[in-house]
Motif scaffolding. Structure first.
Motif, mmCIF file in Angstrom:
data_model
loop_
_atom_site.group_PDB
_atom_site.id
_atom_site.type_symbol
_atom_site.label_atom_id
_atom_site.label_comp_id
_atom_site.label_asym_id
_atom_site.label_seq_id
_atom_site.Cartn_x
_atom_site.Cartn_y
_atom_site.Cartn_z
ATOM 1 N N LEU A 76 -28.462 -7.598 35.397
ATOM 2 C CA LEU A 76 -28.898 -7.687 34.005
ATOM 3 C C LEU A 76 -28.556 -9.060 33.429
ATOM 4 C CD1 LEU A 76 -30.148 -6.188 31.585
ATOM 5 C CD2 LEU A 76 -27.846 -5.407 30.989
ATOM 6 N N ILE A 93 -36.970 -6.762 30.127
ATOM 7 C CA ILE A 93 -36.708 -6.480 31.543
ATOM 8 C C ILE A 93 -38.022 -6.353 32.299
ATOM 9 C CG2 ILE A 93 -35.810 -4.727 33.135
ATOM 10 C CD1 ILE A 93 -33.583 -4.176 31.140
ATOM 11 N N VAL A 103 -30.354 -0.695 36.978
ATOM 12 C CA VAL A 103 -29.841 -1.496 35.867
ATOM 13 C C VAL A 103 -29.994 -0.746 34.546
ATOM 14 C CG1 VAL A 103 -30.342 -3.533 34.464
ATOM 15 C CG2 VAL A 103 -30.077 -3.761 36.926
ATOM 16 N N GLU A 104 -31.188 -0.218 34.308
ATOM 17 C CA GLU A 104 -31.428 0.490 33.044
ATOM 18 C C GLU A 104 -30.596 1.755 32.952
ATOM 19 O OE1 GLU A 104 -36.021 -1.101 32.387
ATOM 20 O OE2 GLU A 104 -35.661 0.977 33.010
ATOM 21 N N CYS A 149 -26.585 0.496 32.945
ATOM 22 C CA CYS A 149 -26.126 -0.436 31.919
ATOM 23 C C CYS A 149 -26.637 -0.116 30.516
ATOM 24 C CB CYS A 149 -26.546 -1.857 32.290
ATOM 25 S SG CYS A 149 -25.997 -2.374 33.929
#
Length: 565
Positions: free
Chosen positions: A273, A460, A474-475, A478
């Motif tokens: 990220l 993103i 990642v989503e 994070c």
């Protein structure tokens, strides 16, 4: 008349039951079931004694040759003490993604919605009704059942005729109820995901569980962790709404923590990220620029990092100080991280090893002190201050986790600022997301959360393909946990409490700090580097504060402060 009005209200609820569960009225009306049998089946759900209601209705009883063949009326009638609808349903909680990129979804929690107890049997008022009144009621009920079927199975919802209800003298309440549900069906037909999410949040806030359940069922069919940015965000927002209903937001927030790092590779989610979106990287760079500027004449530098996490911020600073004219200073970093965080269980040591290795390669005298302690517990003794060192305090994405006066009697947010002031630091840096989710009421906070995170999901989208395994991780790792916590939790359980820069400015001023504008050289360098990213990113410097955003919406703010003389 009061009794008739009550029965009309019951049928309003019956409308909702049919809508939510897609029951085909033809199954119960045209397979030999009389109105008596319909009422007997639904009476536990409606808190009505159908036998008492129709005990004097012999002229209306159905012939014995009519058998109950409807698929819903074949089941035994459940015995419920009070109205409780819908039954327990499983909710899908987004758990840590698997290594193959699958979105490990588990069914783990149940929840049930309690009805409005105003319709319980104890609240039924009115004197016993006569046989003729009962006959009129059954006639009205049968007529309304036919109207309901026309409305739900026909092609035009507008054909729902309320004239029979209006004749009762209580049309306003029922028609308002019908119009509200008609509006909901129109929203579903429009397919506007954001509108439906907001409507669901409003239904939950108003404790309208019928509406909320129907909308959640519909929303689950519209969201996807690999779809458009709004669909991906919606997937986590829906789980936040479900968790709010189930009061399970805190447990989900803990479950969504990143895996315990067993190697440097497992520290990569936040690093990905950090690389694909410039928000944190450029704000960290601006903070480092302020620290380097403040420490240009110092030989002993002690950086107190209240949110060490990945330690990525200090890689560029070590390089910068190593190249300082006259030689580098000795650097000591105190890395603070909550021991309940998976990163703190070994993560701090991994970060320390990486930084030591880098400092050694740059020939910079270096020491790392790992302080695995929550920010709410940090005291002066935990910081190991030594005589003669110049102190820099770094608050990077950390202070919004601290409870303030709106949560309890202990205002740790301001306490830590006063603690920093007592150290007489050369500089204090602040990096925070530009969002208002601390004291805002639920509905404004819900809208703010969607707008803020939608910008991040969109940004993103331009960096990683939608089917990319790392993008999903990642989503999920994070961002999802923050979204669920902000939407689902209240009080001390809500730890993601962002504030706008104006509020932070007030807090720093009250603690005895004054702004320390970033140098023009730092700002120019950051603006040049931003050109390598998508042109939809925006960078603006106002009053010494750097605002980085997406399509003119500020996402993060970075600024520096010094003690008042």
């Amino acid at each position: 008349m009061e009794r008739l009005c009550h029965e009309i209200n019951l049928f309003v609820h019956l409308v909702k039951i049919f809508i939510i569960h897609r029951i085909q009225l033809i199954d119960v009306l045209f397979e030999g079931a009389s109105i008596r049998k319909v009422l007997q089946y639904f009476s536990p759900l409606l808190s009505v004694d159908a036998n008492h209601l129709l005990k004097e209705t012999s002229p209306m009883q159905t012939s014995e040759k009519h058998k109950i063949t409807g698929k819903y009326l074949n089941h035994p009638v459940p015995e419920l003490e009070s109205y409780c609808w819908p039954p327990n349903q499983s909710i899908d909680l987004y758990q840590s993604g698997s290594d193959d990129g699958s979105n490990g979804v588990q069914q783990s929690q149940n929840y049930s919605y309690l009805s409005d107890h105003h319709h319980s049997a104890e609240n039924i008022c009115g004197s016993p009704i006569s046989s003729s009144c009962v006959i009129d009621i059954e006639h009205d009920l049968g007529h309304m059942m036919r109207q309901l079927e026309t409305a739900m199975l026909g092609t035009d919802v507008d054909n729902f005729d309320l004239h029979a209800i209006a004749a009762s003298g209580r049309a306003t309440e029922v028609s308002t109820e019908a119009e509200r549900w008609k509006y909901m069906m129109e929203m579903i037909a429009r397919g506007d995901l954001k509108e439906l999410l907001c409507a669901c949040a409003e239904a939950i806030e108003n404790k309208d569980m019928y509406m909320a359940d129907c909308l959640i069922t519909q929303l689950r069919q519209m969201v996807s962790v690999s779809g458009e940015p709004m669909q991906r965000l919606g997937a986590y927002v829906v789980e936040g709404l479900v968790a709010r209903l189930a009061s399970s937001g805190s447990s989900i927030y803990k479950a969504l923590r990143c895996k315990e790092p067993a190697s440097a590779e497992l520290l990569s989610y936040m690093h990905i990220l950090y690389e694909i979106c410039p928000y944190f990287k450029f704000c960290y760079m601006s903070a480092n620029g302020a620290i380097a500027e403040a420490m240009k004449e110092e030989s002993q530098v002690h950086i107190i990092d209240f949110q060490n996490a990945q330690g990525s911020q200090w890689l560029t600073l070590i390089h910068a100080l190593a190249a300082r004219p006259g030689g580098p200073p000795s650097i000591r970093i105190t890395g603070i991280d909550d021991p309940s965080s998976s990163f703190a269980r070994g993560g701090l040591e991994i970060v320390g090893q990486q930084l030591r290795k880098l400092a050694e390669s740059c020939k910079v005298p270096f020491e790392f002190h790992a302080a695995a302690i929550s920010g709410t517990e940090v005291q002066l003794d935990n910081l190991r201050i030594q005589p003669g060192e110049a102190i820099a305090v770094n608050f990077a994405m950390m202070l919004h986790h601290m409870p303030d006066e709106s949560v309890g009697t202990e205002n740790h947010r301001d306490r830590l600022l006063r603690l920093a002031k007592s150290l007489s630091p050369k500089v204090v840096t602040l990096v925070e997301q530009e969002a208002n989710t601390n004291t805002a009421p639920f509905l404004p906070r819900f809208v703010e959360t969607m707008d803020h995170f939608l910008s991040i999901f969109e940004s993103i989208d331009v960096s990683l393909p939608r089917e990319h395994k790392e993008r999903i991780n990642v989503e999920q790792h994070c961002l999802a946990r923050e979204i669920v916590n902000i939407i689902a939790c209240e009080g001390p359980e809500r730890v993601e409490r962002h504030e706008l820069l104006g509020k932070w400015r007030s807090r720093f001023t009250m603690a005895g700090f004054t702004p320390s504008p970033l140098s023009s050289f730092v700002n120019t360098t950051i603006k040049t580097l931003l050109q390598s990213y998508c042109d939809k990113y925006t960078l603006e410097e106002r009053d010494g504060v750097l605002h980085l955003g997406w399509m003119n919406r500020a996402i993060v703010a970075s600024c520096a402060w010094r003690c008042l003389l």
